[in-house]
Write an enzyme that holds these catalytic residues in place. Structure first.
Site, PDB file in Angstrom:
ATOM      1  N   SER A 479      15.394 -23.059  18.872  1.00 57.40           N
ATOM      2  CA  SER A 479      14.483 -23.993  18.224  1.00 57.40           C
ATOM      3  C   SER A 479      14.245 -23.556  16.793  1.00 57.40           C
ATOM      4  O   SER A 479      14.262 -22.362  16.488  1.00 57.40           O
ATOM      5  CB  SER A 479      13.169 -24.065  18.987  1.00 57.40           C
ATOM      6  OG  SER A 479      12.597 -22.783  19.094  1.00 57.40           O
ATOM      7  N   ASP A 596      21.075 -22.026   3.145  1.00 59.18           N
ATOM      8  CA  ASP A 596      20.458 -21.280   4.255  1.00 59.18           C
ATOM      9  C   ASP A 596      21.536 -20.518   5.030  1.00 59.18           C
ATOM     10  O   ASP A 596      21.539 -20.506   6.254  1.00 59.18           O
ATOM     11  CB  ASP A 596      19.722 -22.272   5.172  1.00 59.18           C
ATOM     12  CG  ASP A 596      18.698 -21.565   6.070  1.00 59.18           C
ATOM     13  OD1 ASP A 596      18.377 -20.391   5.779  1.00 59.18           O
ATOM     14  OD2 ASP A 596      18.252 -22.179   7.052  1.00 59.18           O
TER      15      ASP A 596
END
Ligand SMILES: *[C@@H]1O[C@H](CO)[C@@H](O)[C@H](O)[C@H]1NC(C)=O
Ligand SMILES: *[C@@H]1O[C@H](CO)[C@@H](O)[C@H](O)[C@H]1NC(C)=O
Ligand SMILES: *[C@@H]1O[C@H](CO)[C@@H](O)[C@H](O)[C@H]1NC(C)=O
Ligand SMILES: *[C@@H]1O[C@H](CO)[C@@H](O)[C@H](O)[C@H]1NC(C)=O
Ligand SMILES: *[C@@H]1O[C@H](CO)[C@@H](O)[C@H](O)[C@H]1NC(C)=O
Ligand SMILES: *[C@@H]1O[C@H](CO)[C@@H](O)[C@H](O)[C@H]1NC(C)=O
Ligand SMILES: *[C@@H]1O[C@H](CO)[C@@H](O)[C@H](O)[C@H]1NC(C)=O
Ligand SMILES: *[C@@H]1O[C@H](CO)[C@@H](O)[C@H](O)[C@H]1NC(C)=O
Ligand SMILES: *[C@@H]1O[C@H](CO)[C@@H](O)[C@H](O)[C@H]1NC(C)=O
Ligand SMILES: *[C@@H]1O[C@H](CO)[C@@H](O)[C@H](O)[C@H]1NC(C)=O
Length: 633
Positions: A479, A596
């Protein structure tokens, strides 16, 4: 300092004269002795050191048996009048400053003389050959530490009772009379440090010093072989023959002398090596074989000499290592092995020897770590200098030790080269095979990739519910801030990853848009593929390729699997990732910044090919480099 008071001598004279007149009376002799011992004690008082010359009046003490004036500051010459002390048995004038010749007739009438000690004066000139003509009882001669010169009188050899002969530290010269080596009672034979004494030793049969304990000829001019007659002197404790010009091996007969405590043969021309049998000398406390030209290894057997406190073997050509048996030499106080060819490391046990204060290992080929503690904590660099391989001991400015074991250090370069060559060849082959495999696989992927079969069918929300078991907790792969990723099994049998975005977040919706846009534009082997999307009013999901082998982060930090991430695997991952990034940066009409890139965003398929994932915060730059901000910073 005070001169000997004359009245004192006269008083003494009267005391002695009034005692028993019989010269043979033992009680009278004892009285004399007692009186004179008191006299001696008084003279020995350090605050009342006697100076000046010996008064000739002393010669009037006709019945004197014992005269000791040792350790004063008496100077000038020895009065011939002392020769009138015909009953004298003991004459001690040692440690004064008497000078001049020993009067040749001094002992001529001392038939009873047993000991004469003139040690440590400034006496010079020759020793008269007649000096000992009438002293048949003489057992002790010490003329050491004077400046006597000339030859040693052969008449000494005819003193049948002689036990001690000390003529060392003089300037006597010439040949030592062979008869001196035939004295049945001699115990101390000290002719050392005269400089120019020499001579030939008698054969074994004529060499007869059966009571000998101390034999010292060091610092003279003897040549030839060591006197093998010493082998029969079974009480020998000290043999000192160093600093001559002997040319011989370390004799094996030494091993028979089981009482030997000190052996010094250095500074001669020694040949060969140390005989192992020397280890039989278990009483030995000092062994000196320096400067001898000896070679070979230091025998392990020396470790048997457990009383050894002094071991000097410097300036030879010893090879090999310091014997491990030295661990037993716990009494060692002085160890000098300098200037040899010794290799190996410095034994650590030397640091444990409590008496060891002098240690010299300089100029060898020793290597490895310098031990710490014990004698090593006080050592200067002079004790270790000239050993290129030593390390540690920053106090002495040796280089720090590397981790590798010291014994392999010198051999390393020998096999490093072939190893390096092998490694380079191996890498080249692997890279070649890897590239070949990659090309093959890409071809295969293009035609038969099962994912391509899906095409662009719209996928229903219902299908996703079914695939993820109603978004079951058990199906969650991970998650993030924008939502959860589930593992799903589509009705076609394909396993996929389903990224469901959290619709409560405005950013999540933006992220969905960006990711869709990026993944729509791109197609690369090392980028994660979006297979489909599902977008309703209140639900958005991306259907992505499933990566069964997890992320790089898991592999690096949490993997319990035995699978080892080797050099080649790491190289492969780096190549995969960099090809993906290169594609994003250069091979596309829009420049895409991932923004990222981290291990958790590098995922692996079943063949461990790396795929870059998660374009949720990517940025797109147009060709004119003006940035289009499509996401929050
Ligand atoms: C020593 O004895 C000799 C004779 O034997 C004598 O002439 C001389 O004076 C004596 N010396 C002393 C100091 O007594
Ligand atoms: C005797 O001479 C030796 C050598 O010179 C010296 O080492 C030693 O101290 C001397 N001994 C005495 C008591 O003077
Ligand atoms: C030894 O003898 C040589 C020559 O005879 C002389 O020069 C030297 O001084 C002597 N050495 C000693 C210590 O007496
Ligand atoms: C050794 O001395 C003894 C007397 O003490 C004598 O009889 C013998 O001949 C001597 N030997 C030699 C080789 O001079
Ligand atoms: C003398 O004795 C030694 C030691 O016992 C021996 O090695 C040597 O061979 C002997 N020499 C002769 C000439 O007998
Ligand atoms: C010295 O020791 C060895 C054993 O190390 C032994 O065989 C030999 O007999 C001994 N030699 C002597 C002279 O004691
Ligand atoms: C000892 O080392 C020196 C210098 O490295 C060398 O010249 C000599 O030959 C070596 N000696 C032996 C006996 O190995
Ligand atoms: C030195 O002594 C210490 C403690 O007494 C001991 O632990 C150590 O093993 C010894 N080291 C060697 C090399 O004997
Ligand atoms: C080192 O030197 C100091 C002072 O000189 C001394 O007290 C100490 O005992 C020495 N230590 C060793 C191990 O020799
Ligand atoms: C060790 O021996 C070498 C060579 O003789 C010398 O230069 C050095 O001073 C000695 N070191 C010590 C501490 O005595």
């Amino acid at each position: 300092p005070t001169p000997i008071p004359i009245f004192f001598i006269l008083t003494l004279l009267s005391v002695l004269s009034s005692s028993s007149p019989s010269p043979t009376s033992s009680s009278g002799g004892d009285t004399d002795l007692a009186t004179l011992l008191a006299f001696k004690a008084q003279l020995a008082d350090p605050l009342r050191v006697l100076a000046g010359s010996i008064p000739p009046e002393l010669g009037r003490l006709h019945r004197l048996k014992y005269l000791r004036l040792s350790g004063n500051s008496l100077s000038s010459i020895m009065p011939t009048a002392l020769g009138n002390l015909t009953r004298l048995e003991f004459l001690g004038l040692d440690l004064n400053q008497l000078s001049g010749q020993i009067p040749p007739e001094l002992l001529l009438h001392m038939h009873n003389l047993r000991k004469i000690n003139l040690f440590g004066n400034d006496l010079s000139g020759q020793i008269s050959p007649y000096l000992f003509n009438n002293t048949p009882s003489l057992s002790y001669i010490s003329f050491g530490n004077n400046s006597l010169s000339g030859p040693i009188p052969h008449t000494i050899a005819s003193l049948p009772m002689l036990q001690v002969l000390n003529l060392q530290v003089n300037q006597l010269s010439g040949l030592v009379p062979q008869a001196l080596y035939n004295m049945s009672r001699l115990q101390i034979f000290a002719l050392a440090a005269n400089g120019n004494l020499s001579g030939i030793f008698p054969t074994n049969q004529s060499f007869s010093l059966p009571m000998l304990q101390f034999f010292s000829l060091f610092r003279n001019s003897f040549t030839g072989r060591f006197p093998s007659g010493l082998a029969s002197c079974q009480y020998l404790k000290v043999i000192s023959l160093s600093r001559n010009s002997f040319v011989d091996a370390v004799p094996t007969w030494l091993a028979k002398l089981s009482h030997l405590e000190k052996l010094s043969l250095g500074f001669n021309s020694l040949v060969g090596s140390i005989p192992a049998t020397l280890g039989n000398l278990t009483s030995l406390a000092a062994l000196e074989l320096s400067n001898g030209n000896l070679e070979g290894e230091i025998p392990q057997e020396l470790g048997l000499m457990q009383k050894l406190s002094y071991l000097h073997l410097g300036y030879n050509q010893f090879t090999g290592s310091i014997p491990g048996t030295f661990e037993k030499l716990k009494s060692l106080a002085s160890l000098d092995l300098s200037f040899n060819n010794l290799s190996g490391s410095i034994p650590k046990f030397l640091a444990n020897f409590t008496y060891l204060t002098i240690l010299n290992l300089s100029f060898n080929k020793l290597e490895g770590q310098i031990p710490e503690g014990g004698v090593f904590s006080n050592l200067t660099v002079q004790s270790l200098i000239g050993n290129a391989g030593l390390c540690g001991a920053p106090r002495l400015r040796f280089s720090p030790c590397l981790d590798r074991s010291p014994s392999t250090a010198i051999h390393l370069p020998l096999f490093l080269l072939p190893t390096l060559i092998l490694a380079v060849v191996a890498i080249a082959i692997c890279v070649y095979l890897w590239l070949k495999k990659k090309i093959k696989k890409e071809g295969y992927n293009a035609s038969l990739n099962p994912t391509s079969v899906i095409g662009h069918e719209i996928i229903s929300y219902r299908e996703l519910i079914h695939a993820t078991n109603n978004f079951s907790e058990h199906n969650i792969l991970g998650s993030g801030s924008f939502g959860k990723v589930y593992k799903g099994l589509l009705s076609s049998g394909l396993v996929v990853a389903i990224k469901v975005l959290d619709m409560q977040l405005e950013q999540a919706i933006q992220s969905f848009d960006i990711e869709c846009r990026v993944l729509r534009m791109t197609r690369h082997r090392n980028l994660i593929k979006v297979l489909n999307t599902c977008s309703t009013h209140d639900f958005r999901a991306l259907v992505l390729e499933y990566m069964p082998n997890g992320s790089l982060e898991t592999l690096l930090h949490y993997s319990q699997s035995t699978q080892h991430l080797g050099f080649l695997e790491r190289l492969g991952i780096m190549l995969d990732v960099s090809m993906a990034i290169e594609y994003l940066h250069h091979d596309h009409y829009e420049l895409i910044l991932h923004c990222d890139l981290k291990p958790s965003n590098v995922l692996f398929d079943e063949e461990m090919t790396a795929h870059v994932a998660d374009f949720g915060i990517a940025r797109l730059l147009l060709e004119d480099n003006s940035m289009v901000s499509v996401s929050m910073p």
